[in-house]
Every structure is written in structure tokens, then in C-alpha cells.
Design a protein around this motif. Structure first.
Motif, mmCIF file in Angstrom:
data_model
loop_
_atom_site.group_PDB
_atom_site.id
_atom_site.type_symbol
_atom_site.label_atom_id
_atom_site.label_comp_id
_atom_site.label_asym_id
_atom_site.label_seq_id
_atom_site.Cartn_x
_atom_site.Cartn_y
_atom_site.Cartn_z
ATOM 1 N N THR A 31 -13.357 -32.608 -7.684
ATOM 2 C CA THR A 31 -13.898 -33.951 -7.428
ATOM 3 C C THR A 31 -15.422 -33.935 -7.424
ATOM 4 O OG1 THR A 31 -13.642 -33.628 -5.023
ATOM 5 C CG2 THR A 31 -11.888 -34.796 -6.161
ATOM 6 N N VAL A 32 -16.015 -32.872 -6.903
ATOM 7 C CA VAL A 32 -17.476 -32.784 -6.921
ATOM 8 C C VAL A 32 -17.986 -32.724 -8.357
ATOM 9 C CG1 VAL A 32 -19.462 -31.331 -6.329
ATOM 10 C CG2 VAL A 32 -17.676 -31.762 -4.627
ATOM 11 N N LYS A 33 -17.331 -31.945 -9.205
ATOM 12 C CA LYS A 33 -17.750 -31.863 -10.606
ATOM 13 C C LYS A 33 -17.609 -33.221 -11.301
ATOM 14 C CE LYS A 33 -16.627 -26.966 -11.387
ATOM 15 N NZ LYS A 33 -15.742 -26.051 -12.130
ATOM 16 N N MET A 34 -16.515 -33.922 -11.029
ATOM 17 C CA MET A 34 -16.333 -35.237 -11.643
ATOM 18 C C MET A 34 -17.364 -36.234 -11.108
ATOM 19 S SD MET A 34 -12.955 -37.730 -11.788
ATOM 20 C CE MET A 34 -11.946 -36.558 -12.707
ATOM 21 N N ALA A 35 -17.653 -36.163 -9.803
ATOM 22 C CA ALA A 35 -18.662 -37.054 -9.234
ATOM 23 C C ALA A 35 -20.017 -36.825 -9.893
ATOM 24 C CB ALA A 35 -18.746 -36.842 -7.725
ATOM 25 N N GLU A 36 -20.347 -35.573 -10.170
ATOM 26 C CA GLU A 36 -21.604 -35.288 -10.864
ATOM 27 C C GLU A 36 -21.610 -35.944 -12.244
ATOM 28 O OE1 GLU A 36 -24.456 -31.538 -11.253
ATOM 29 O OE2 GLU A 36 -22.506 -31.165 -12.182
ATOM 30 N N ASP A 37 -20.495 -35.883 -12.943
ATOM 31 C CA ASP A 37 -20.407 -36.501 -14.264
ATOM 32 C C ASP A 37 -20.634 -38.009 -14.196
ATOM 33 O OD1 ASP A 37 -19.893 -34.068 -15.438
ATOM 34 O OD2 ASP A 37 -17.715 -34.329 -15.490
ATOM 35 N N PHE A 38 -20.228 -38.642 -13.094
ATOM 36 C CA PHE A 38 -20.382 -40.085 -12.959
ATOM 37 C C PHE A 38 -21.722 -40.497 -12.342
ATOM 38 C CE2 PHE A 38 -15.593 -40.321 -13.181
ATOM 39 C CZ PHE A 38 -15.569 -41.068 -14.344
ATOM 40 N N GLY A 39 -22.601 -39.541 -12.123
ATOM 41 C CA GLY A 39 -23.933 -39.886 -11.654
ATOM 42 C C GLY A 39 -24.090 -39.979 -10.153
ATOM 43 N N PHE A 40 -23.138 -39.436 -9.382
ATOM 44 C CA PHE A 40 -23.312 -39.389 -7.930
ATOM 45 C C PHE A 40 -24.547 -38.561 -7.599
ATOM 46 C CE2 PHE A 40 -19.221 -41.168 -7.962
ATOM 47 C CZ PHE A 40 -18.748 -41.431 -6.670
ATOM 48 N N ASP A 41 -25.223 -38.946 -6.533
ATOM 49 C CA ASP A 41 -26.465 -38.287 -6.142
ATOM 50 C C ASP A 41 -26.215 -37.073 -5.251
ATOM 51 O OD1 ASP A 41 -29.352 -38.058 -5.794
ATOM 52 O OD2 ASP A 41 -29.041 -38.834 -3.770
ATOM 53 N N ILE A 42 -25.248 -37.176 -4.321
ATOM 54 C CA ILE A 42 -25.026 -36.122 -3.325
ATOM 55 C C ILE A 42 -23.531 -35.883 -3.146
ATOM 56 C CG2 ILE A 42 -25.396 -35.371 -0.937
ATOM 57 C CD1 ILE A 42 -27.741 -37.316 -0.757
ATOM 58 N N ALA A 43 -23.151 -34.623 -3.004
ATOM 59 C CA ALA A 43 -21.817 -34.256 -2.523
ATOM 60 C C ALA A 43 -21.973 -33.685 -1.123
ATOM 61 C CB ALA A 43 -21.164 -33.223 -3.447
ATOM 62 N N TRP A 44 -21.256 -34.287 -0.178
ATOM 63 C CA TRP A 44 -21.342 -33.889 1.226
ATOM 64 C C TRP A 44 -20.105 -33.079 1.626
ATOM 65 C CZ3 TRP A 44 -25.855 -34.903 3.507
ATOM 66 C CH2 TRP A 44 -26.597 -36.040 3.124
ATOM 67 N N PHE A 45 -20.285 -32.154 2.573
ATOM 68 C CA PHE A 45 -19.176 -31.350 3.085
ATOM 69 C C PHE A 45 -19.198 -31.371 4.607
ATOM 70 C CE2 PHE A 45 -20.756 -29.675 -0.907
ATOM 71 C CZ PHE A 45 -19.621 -29.735 -1.700
ATOM 72 N N ALA A 46 -18.020 -31.594 5.195
ATOM 73 C CA ALA A 46 -17.903 -31.689 6.644
ATOM 74 C C ALA A 46 -18.005 -30.312 7.293
ATOM 75 C CB ALA A 46 -16.571 -32.338 7.013
ATOM 76 N N GLU A 47 -18.251 -30.320 8.591
ATOM 77 C CA GLU A 47 -18.104 -29.130 9.431
ATOM 78 C C GLU A 47 -17.216 -29.481 10.613
ATOM 79 O OE1 GLU A 47 -20.406 -26.582 12.850
ATOM 80 O OE2 GLU A 47 -21.657 -27.481 11.297
ATOM 81 N N HIS A 48 -16.066 -28.830 10.702
ATOM 82 C CA HIS A 48 -15.185 -28.976 11.871
ATOM 83 C C HIS A 48 -14.513 -27.638 12.138
ATOM 84 C CE1 HIS A 48 -15.731 -33.226 12.479
ATOM 85 N NE2 HIS A 48 -15.468 -33.472 11.201
ATOM 86 N N HIS A 49 -13.949 -27.514 13.342
ATOM 87 C CA HIS A 49 -13.447 -26.221 13.776
ATOM 88 C C HIS A 49 -12.079 -26.335 14.449
ATOM 89 C CE1 HIS A 49 -17.480 -24.418 13.194
ATOM 90 N NE2 HIS A 49 -17.916 -25.613 13.598
ATOM 91 N N PHE A 50 -11.215 -25.359 14.138
ATOM 92 C CA PHE A 50 -10.015 -25.049 14.924
ATOM 93 C C PHE A 50 -8.843 -26.004 14.767
ATOM 94 C CE2 PHE A 50 -13.800 -24.025 17.742
ATOM 95 C CZ PHE A 50 -13.968 -22.748 17.242
ATOM 96 N N THR A 51 -8.896 -26.992 13.877
ATOM 97 C CA THR A 51 -7.761 -27.885 13.660
ATOM 98 C C THR A 51 -7.609 -28.193 12.177
ATOM 99 O OG1 THR A 51 -8.905 -30.039 13.773
ATOM 100 C CG2 THR A 51 -8.268 -29.022 15.884
ATOM 101 N N ASN A 52 -6.492 -28.825 11.838
ATOM 102 C CA ASN A 52 -6.227 -29.212 10.454
ATOM 103 C C ASN A 52 -7.078 -30.393 9.997
ATOM 104 O OD1 ASN A 52 -4.545 -30.834 12.314
ATOM 105 N ND2 ASN A 52 -3.780 -31.793 10.432
ATOM 106 N N HIS A 53 -7.880 -30.965 10.899
ATOM 107 C CA HIS A 53 -8.743 -32.082 10.509
ATOM 108 C C HIS A 53 -9.645 -31.684 9.347
ATOM 109 C CE1 HIS A 53 -10.543 -35.965 11.099
ATOM 110 N NE2 HIS A 53 -11.735 -35.460 11.329
ATOM 111 N N SER A 54 -10.025 -30.405 9.305
ATOM 112 C CA SER A 54 -10.827 -29.891 8.193
ATOM 113 C C SER A 54 -10.670 -28.381 8.140
ATOM 114 C CB SER A 54 -12.304 -30.243 8.360
ATOM 115 O OG SER A 54 -13.095 -29.622 7.361
ATOM 116 N N ILE A 55 -10.608 -27.842 6.922
ATOM 117 C CA ILE A 55 -10.567 -26.391 6.773
ATOM 118 C C ILE A 55 -11.964 -25.816 6.591
ATOM 119 C CG2 ILE A 55 -8.248 -26.479 5.765
ATOM 120 C CD1 ILE A 55 -9.601 -25.789 3.037
ATOM 121 N N CYS A 56 -12.996 -26.640 6.705
ATOM 122 C CA CYS A 56 -14.364 -26.203 6.430
ATOM 123 C C CYS A 56 -15.146 -26.037 7.736
ATOM 124 C CB CYS A 56 -15.076 -27.209 5.518
ATOM 125 S SG CYS A 56 -16.748 -26.683 5.057
ATOM 126 N N PRO A 57 -15.296 -24.799 8.245
ATOM 127 C CA PRO A 57 -16.078 -24.592 9.454
ATOM 128 C C PRO A 57 -17.569 -24.387 9.179
ATOM 129 C CG PRO A 57 -15.054 -22.536 8.835
ATOM 130 C CD PRO A 57 -14.631 -23.557 7.809
#
Length: 373
Positions: A31-57
Motif C-alpha cells: 500500500t505504501v508503494k501504491m500510495a507513492e505512485d498516486f502522489g501521496f506525500d507521507i506514509a505514516w506508521f503507528a507505534e503500539h505495544h503488547f496487543t493485536n491493535h498493532s504489530i508495530c512496536p
């Protein structure tokens, strides 16, 4: 009227035990690569811990991972939950991430909001804003001068020199996800961008949030007419009623998770949060109505109305909702890029790589999708 730049927000959540973390990662990259193709300015990534809410710590790891797979789109954490980081280590990691991205790094800063995370890190949530302000001082000092020396209530750093970036130049652009008064006033003094989201709530909630920020912006010495603003919205483009209802259910689950994770007690099954209905939870149709979900024309007109009302400098689209499949997520983003963005050309700056605009006048209110009437 200024045109908003576009962002793509990646929460990277797991719907259930049948969801594979590696599949979430691959979908995020695509999705980030496709967003770049469509001219998106920024790709953001969350930070969360210890739950399935996000796998990105660690959002900076995702920034580093995508740095070599993209060429133009800027990359950033949304947000660095500052109290969870050692400030001297963090300033080095940020400097290295800026080097890895060839200057495309953007920083989102926040204080965290989940008591469970604070408990597991052994921190008092009551200290989070004070900690955020101190770490911000350290980041700013280190990224600007290449040297850190700090003595505060929560952190002490002996005189230390850094080596990762060309110093004496401006640090990365900063977005701030907080409504704590002194933090917003500081954002005004530095010309940084406040970041808000209104999820399943309607436009009036966002208007009120903007008005509150403007008042604090003035207290910080800023001009409310020139205040930058980042607005996050759920966006899912589909002609299919069943897919739209699934997306609305995913938005509802996100709202339930946000409230549950912000509470004092957290009921989990392993890493998976047990979600309960909201107090006075509206019916599913209400989530369907207030999130940007439906056919391209409907989504374009709804976003046009919100952009005109809120006047953001940055529109952050959350499009990869947990529970929606990889192909459906990519198809929605493709429809957004090819069918929605051309209609928003007068209001959105999608860069040189966006599809050729097909300007369309937005009406005073969003039109209903055929299956909404």
C-alpha cells in the motif's frame, strides 16, 4: 484556499488469530508503494505495544524498511510515543533514520494514551506530558546542534556528541498528536503541525477540535488563519454494500479498541484485546455514514465537504483496516487514486505522479451512494 497534502496511515493491526503478521507487513509495504505512485506525500506508521491493535512496536524500523523500497514519498512515525523511549538512544535512531531515507523523514510526536503500555514499561501515566516535553527538548537539541546536554525532572544526559547527520540544518518536519495545552502552544511557537482524528465521529466533532487547537495556537503566539492542521480519516472506496458494511464494522471495532485500550483495566486473551460495545454505541449504519466509506463519488464529495470546513494542510487516510483483506485494501486504494483524487484536485495536492485531474464541482453536502438512499 490551500491544498492539503496526502498521508497514508498504517496501523498494522491483527483482526484475529487467523491473521498472519507477515501478511500485514506485506500488505503495508504494497500500500505504501501504491500510495507513492498516486502522489501521496507521507506514509505514516503507528507505534503500539503488547496487543493485536498493532504489530508495530517501533515505527522507525518500518521507516527504515520502506526507505530502500520507495524513492519519493516521505516516511514517518505517527507517532513516536516519547515516554517509552530512552531519549539519548532515540535522538541517534532518528538521525540515522533521516540518513537512511535521504532526508525524507518526518516526525510525529505524542505522549501515548494506553495505561497498559505505561504499566508494562513501569511508567506513571501522570508524568507522560512532562516526559514528552523533556524528550522533545533533547531531540530538538541533538538534531539541531549534534550535541546533547540535559538535566531535567525525568532525564539527565551528560554532554554527548552525535555523528549521524549534517548538523546546523533544520530537523525533520514535526507533527504533534496532543491537545495538552502547553504542547500545542509549543507547536505554535515552532510552527509544527497539530494532528487530530475524528474516526467514527462526525464533522462537528472535528470543527470543535479545530476551534480548541486554534485558541491554544493563539496563546502560543500563532496566527489561527495560518495554523497548519493534519486530519486523519477512515477511507474505504467500494461499490459493494457488503464490503462497505464490513469496513464500517472494522471502524466500529477500532472505536471499541480505542476506548478499551484507553481504560484503566484491559481484558485480553493473550495478546488479543476483548472488545466490548461502546456506551450508547450507535448502530452500524451510523459508522457507515460518518466514516468515508462507499462509492468513489460519495467519498469524493464527503471529503470535499470536510476539507472545505476544516481547511487542513494534511489529509491522512487510514485505509488498511484490520479485518479487510489484502486484495480489497489494495483495490480500495486504487479506486481512491484513480477515481477519488481527480475529483479532489482543487483541494488536494497529490504531487506530480497523481492521475490527470478531472475537476468536478463538489456540492454543499455529500451525495448518497445508491445503496444508502
Amino acid at each position: 484556499m490551500r491544498r492539503a497534502k496526502l498521508g497514508l496511515f498504517n496501523l498494522m493491526g491483527l483482526r484475529d488469530r487467523n491473521s498472519a503478521p507477515v501478511a500485514v507487513l506485506r500488505t503495508t509495504v504494497d500500500t505504501v508503494k501504491m500510495a507513492e505512485d498516486f502522489g501521496f506525500d507521507i506514509a505514516w506508521f503507528a507505534e503500539h505495544h503488547f496487543t493485536n491493535h498493532s504489530i508495530c512496536p517501533n515505527a522507525l524500523l518500518m521507516v527504515a524498511h520502506l526507505a530502500g523500497q520507495t524513492a519519493r514519498i516521505r516516511l514517518g512515525p505517527a507517532v513516536l510515543a516519547l515516554p517509552f523511549h530512552d531519549p539519548l538512544r532515540l535522538v541517534q535512531e532518528v538521525a540515522l533514520a533521516e540518513l537512511l531515507t535521504s532526508g525524507r523523514l518526518v516526525l510525529g510526536l505524542g505522549a501515548g494514551y494506553q495505561p497498559y503500555e505505561f504499566d508494562r514499561f513501569g511508567l506513571d501515566p501522570a508524568s507522560k506530558h512532562a516526559r514528552m516535553r523533556e524528550i522533545w527538548d533533547i531531540l530538538e537539541q541533538g538534531l539541531t546542534t549534534g550535541r546533547v546536554e540535559h538535566s531535567g525532572a525525568h532525564y539527565a544526559v551528560k554532554p554527548t556528541e552525535l555523528s549521524m547527520r549534517p548538523f546546523g540544518v533544520a530537523p525533520p518536519e514535526i507533527f504533534v498528536a496532543s491537545r495538552e495545552p502547553e504542547i500545542v502552544r509549543r507547536a505554535a511557537r515552532g510552527g509544527h503541525t497539530p494532528f487530530i482524528g475524528f474516526g467514527h465521529r462526525g464533522l462537528e466533532t472535528a470543527r470543535a477540535a479545530r476551534a480548541g487547537l486554534e485558541a491554544l495556537w493563539v496563546e502560543g503566539g500563532g496566527d489561527p488563519a495560518e495554523m497548519p492542521l493534519a486530519v486523519q480519516r477512515f477511507v474505504y472506496v467500494t461499490e459493494d454494500r457488503a464490503q462497505a458494511e464490513l469496513a464500517a464494522a472494522c471502524v466500529r471495532d477500532f472505536a471499541r479498541a480505542y476506548v478499551t485500550l484507553g481504560g484503566a483495566a484491559l481484558d485480553k486473551d493473550g495478546a488479543f484485546v476483548r472488545l466490548m460495545p461502546l456506551n450508547d454505541e450507535p448502530p452500524l449504519d451510523d459508522f457507515l455514514e460518518k466514516a468515508v466509506i462507499g462509492p468513489a463519488d460519495h467519498c469524493a464529495e464527503m471529503l470535499a465537504t470536510e476539507l472545505a470546513a476544516l481547511r487542513p494542510s494534511h489529509l491522512c487516510c487510514m485505509m488498511g483496516l484490520a479485518g479487510i483483506g489484502r486484495q480489497e485494501t489494495l483495490a480500495s486504494l486504487e479506486r481512491f487514486g484513480t477515481e477519488v483524487l481527480p475529483q479532489l484536485a482543487p483541494l488536494v495536492d497529490a504531487g506530480e505522479d497523481a492521475p490527470a485531474p478531472s475537476v468536478r464541482a463538489a456540492g454543499p453536502a455529500p451525495a448518497l451512494a445508491p445503496w444508502r438512499s
